[in-house]
Design a protein around this motif. Structure first.
Motif, PDB file in Angstrom:
ATOM      1  N   UNK A 137       0.902  -1.287  -0.043  1.00 34.19           N
ATOM      2  CA  UNK A 137       0.059   0.051  -0.019  1.00 34.19           C
ATOM      3  C   UNK A 137       0.876   1.249  -0.234  1.00 34.19           C
ATOM      4  N   UNK A 138       0.939   1.901  -1.114  1.00 31.65           N
ATOM      5  CA  UNK A 138       1.923   2.850  -1.311  1.00 31.65           C
ATOM      6  C   UNK A 138       1.113   4.381  -1.583  1.00 31.65           C
ATOM      7  N   UNK A 139       1.296   5.248  -0.621  1.00 30.02           N
ATOM      8  CA  UNK A 139       0.304   6.700  -0.707  1.00 30.02           C
ATOM      9  C   UNK A 139       1.505   7.711  -1.125  1.00 30.02           C
ATOM     10  N   UNK A 140       1.369   8.299  -2.108  1.00 34.56           N
ATOM     11  CA  UNK A 140       2.040   9.367  -2.204  1.00 34.56           C
ATOM     12  C   UNK A 140       1.426  10.781  -2.600  1.00 34.56           C
ATOM     13  N   UNK A 141       0.367  10.661  -3.295  1.00 35.18           N
ATOM     14  CA  UNK A 141      -0.322  11.846  -3.722  1.00 35.18           C
ATOM     15  C   UNK A 141      -2.018  11.948  -3.027  1.00 35.18           C
ATOM     16  N   UNK A 142      -2.654  12.922  -3.418  1.00 26.37           N
ATOM     17  CA  UNK A 142      -4.042  13.281  -2.663  1.00 26.37           C
ATOM     18  C   UNK A 142      -3.780  14.259  -1.637  1.00 26.37           C
ATOM     19  N   UNK A 155      15.608  19.094  -1.429  1.00 27.20           N
ATOM     20  CA  UNK A 155      16.727  19.370  -2.591  1.00 27.20           C
ATOM     21  C   UNK A 155      16.424  18.599  -3.732  1.00 27.20           C
ATOM     22  N   UNK A 156      15.307  17.933  -3.892  1.00 27.18           N
ATOM     23  CA  UNK A 156      14.580  17.344  -5.213  1.00 27.18           C
ATOM     24  C   UNK A 156      16.023  16.662  -6.128  1.00 27.18           C
ATOM     25  N   UNK A 157      16.393  15.568  -5.346  1.00 21.69           N
ATOM     26  CA  UNK A 157      17.476  14.739  -5.760  1.00 21.69           C
ATOM     27  C   UNK A 157      16.902  13.828  -6.839  1.00 21.69           C
ATOM     28  N   UNK A 158      17.957  13.736  -7.837  1.00 21.61           N
ATOM     29  CA  UNK A 158      17.959  12.782  -8.649  1.00 21.61           C
ATOM     30  C   UNK A 158      18.095  11.262  -8.370  1.00 21.61           C
ATOM     31  N   UNK A 159      17.233  10.467  -8.470  1.00 20.72           N
ATOM     32  CA  UNK A 159      17.310   8.840  -7.949  1.00 20.72           C
ATOM     33  C   UNK A 159      18.847   8.300  -8.361  1.00 20.72           C
ATOM     34  N   UNK A 210      11.820   6.954  -7.309  1.00 18.97           N
ATOM     35  CA  UNK A 210      12.041   8.198  -7.825  1.00 18.97           C
ATOM     36  C   UNK A 210      11.270   9.523  -7.269  1.00 18.97           C
ATOM     37  N   UNK A 211       9.941   8.930  -6.880  1.00 18.95           N
ATOM     38  CA  UNK A 211       9.118  10.024  -6.482  1.00 18.95           C
ATOM     39  C   UNK A 211       9.654  10.507  -5.273  1.00 18.95           C
ATOM     40  N   UNK A 212      10.114   9.701  -4.264  1.00 21.46           N
ATOM     41  CA  UNK A 212      10.535  10.190  -2.846  1.00 21.46           C
ATOM     42  C   UNK A 212      11.773  11.157  -3.060  1.00 21.46           C
TER      43      UNK A 212
END
Length: 445
Positions: A253-258, A428-432, A420-422
């Protein structure tokens, strides 16, 4: 006019022609929702979650399932799968790919299943998630026109994932959808099923979904719920699982949005040898609010459950975790483990966590725990002493924190998308790729 009455007014806008049994259930759902009303913070199960943004909203019903093809390619997972797509709750044949289903596998939209095989659908639909579970399941029962019906015959092992993609559009008028998903796995059947919620970044809709999963003896289901809706979307989900003897249900169960998210996950272990594994992750920021309620009922002896939920919270976001394990008197020799760990990246972020064990048997192995804290400054210092700057050090430690859950994910396309989203949502908006390269260099040093 009350909020429930205002919502139910929309029933007149939907198409008619329901079979009598569907009309009866729809009427029962509407009556129960009107009697219960929307939950408030005075309700114990909702004390940390305010749903006024839903109750006070003015949501229409979608009238078409059009979706921009270029945006569709951006939103969907790049995976070889049997795909069924709903757009604002309506089935999209153009975006779905259901050709070449193997023998023993049936995947069809709810609207077609009701007409083609109404007796089988009617016997299972609503068996686990009744109108009394919550006002939102009652509301779903009243409005559910569309969804996905997945059936696996006994002994069937599906060769690739079954992918249910639910898209939300940015409309001039916010819309609501109430999808219903039913998964039935016969004895010794095996499948991977993905529920993916995504859509246009400007969407501000309300999705209220109910999923029911029935596992016969020895069936194995890997169930992924990847929720990355727009940060202005409202999302309520209820997942109910019935497990027979020696079955296995693995939940991711992965929640990133909303903007406001509530997920209820309930599993009944009804046969000896049944196993349930809950793996959960939520990453929230801004003013996002994510509420996870889980319940495992050990109804039979020699059953097993293991739950591990992790949360990462930044800015002024808020998370809720309420996990309960219930062990009946005759459910002897069971094992149940539960853990919730939370990482606060901001002093203003907030988490309310409540793991619970209710045990009426005396021969059991059970444990539960919860931790909340910030990054270990000694660990940050240790990385900085090796020439890594502070933002990179904090990013690496944050990814390591979520790694315990992500390592359990068996689908690389989902693990990489979440990681990637995390990485992209850290301060700092890192690149994975940069984080992985740095981590590998540290291991080799």
């Amino acid at each position: 006019m009350s909020a429930p009455e205002r919502f139910l007014e929309r029933l007149t806008a939907r198409r008619g022609g329901d079979p009598s049994w569907v009309a009866a259930r729809r009427q029962a759902g509407a009556a129960r929702f009107e009697a219960m009303g929307f939950p408030t913070r005075r309700d114990e199960q909702w004390k940390y979650t305010d749903v006024r943004r839903i109750a006070e909203g003015d949501f229409a019903l979608a009238t078409d399932a059009e979706f921009d093809s270029a945006r569709f390619d951006e939103q969907r997972l790049d995976i070889d799968a049997y795909r069924l797509v709903l757009v604002d709750g309506l089935f999209s044949p153009a975006l779905s790919e259901l050709d070449g289903l193997p023998s023993g596998v049936s995947i069809e939209p709810l609207s077609q299943a009701i007409v083609a095989n109404h007796e089988a659908v009617g016997g299972s639909l609503g068996r686990l998630a009744g109108v009394d579970f919550s006002p939102f399941t009652a509301l779903n029962t009243a409005f559910a026109d569309e969804g996905a019906i997945v059936r696996l015959a006994s002994g069937t092992v599906v060769d690739k994932p079954i992918y249910v993609l639910l898209l939300s559009r940015a409309n001039g008028q916010p819309v609501m959808s109430h999808p219903r998903i039913l998964i039935e796995a016969g004895a010794r059947a095996e499948a991977t099923i993905i529920e993916h919620y995504s859509g246009e970044s400007e969407a501000a809709n309300f999705t209220n979904v109910v999923t029911e999963v029935l596992l016969d003896r020895g069936a194995i289901i890997d169930h992924y719920k990847l929720q990355e809706a727009a940060l202005t979307d409202l999302h309520v989900a209820s997942i109910h699982v019935d497990q027979g003897r020696d079955s296995r249900f693995n939940s991711y169960n992965m929640n990133l949005g909303g903007a406001l998210v509530r997920t209820d996950l309930v599993t009944d272990l009804n046969g000896e040898g049944a196993e349930a594994a809950y793996n959960g992750l939520f990453f929230v920021q801004g003013r996002q609010h994510v509420d996870n309620h889980t319940l495992v009922n050990h109804n039979a002896p020699r059953t097993f459950s293991n739950e591990n939920y992790k949360g990462v919270l930044d800015d002024r976001s808020r998370g809720v975790f309420n996990g309960k394990v219930f062990v009946k008197k005759d459910a002897q020799q069971i094992e149940a483990y539960q853990n919730n760990a939370n990482l606060l990246l901001s002093d203003r972020a907030e988490i309310d966590t409540k793991p619970e064990l209710v045990i009426y048997a005396d021969d059991v192995k059970c444990s539960h725990g919860a931790t909340t804290g910030q990054l270990d400054e000694d660990a940050v210092y240790a990385l900085r002493s090796r020439g890594i700057d502070e933002p990179m050090a904090r990013a690496l430690l944050t990814l390591a924190f979520v790694g315990e859950v992500m390592d359990k994910v068996r689908l690389n396309v989902i693990a990489e998308r979440v990681e990637r989203a995390v990485a992209g949502r850290l301060p700092e908006r890192f690149n994975l790729a940069d984080l992985v390269e740095t981590a590998e260099a540290i291991q080799e040093a």
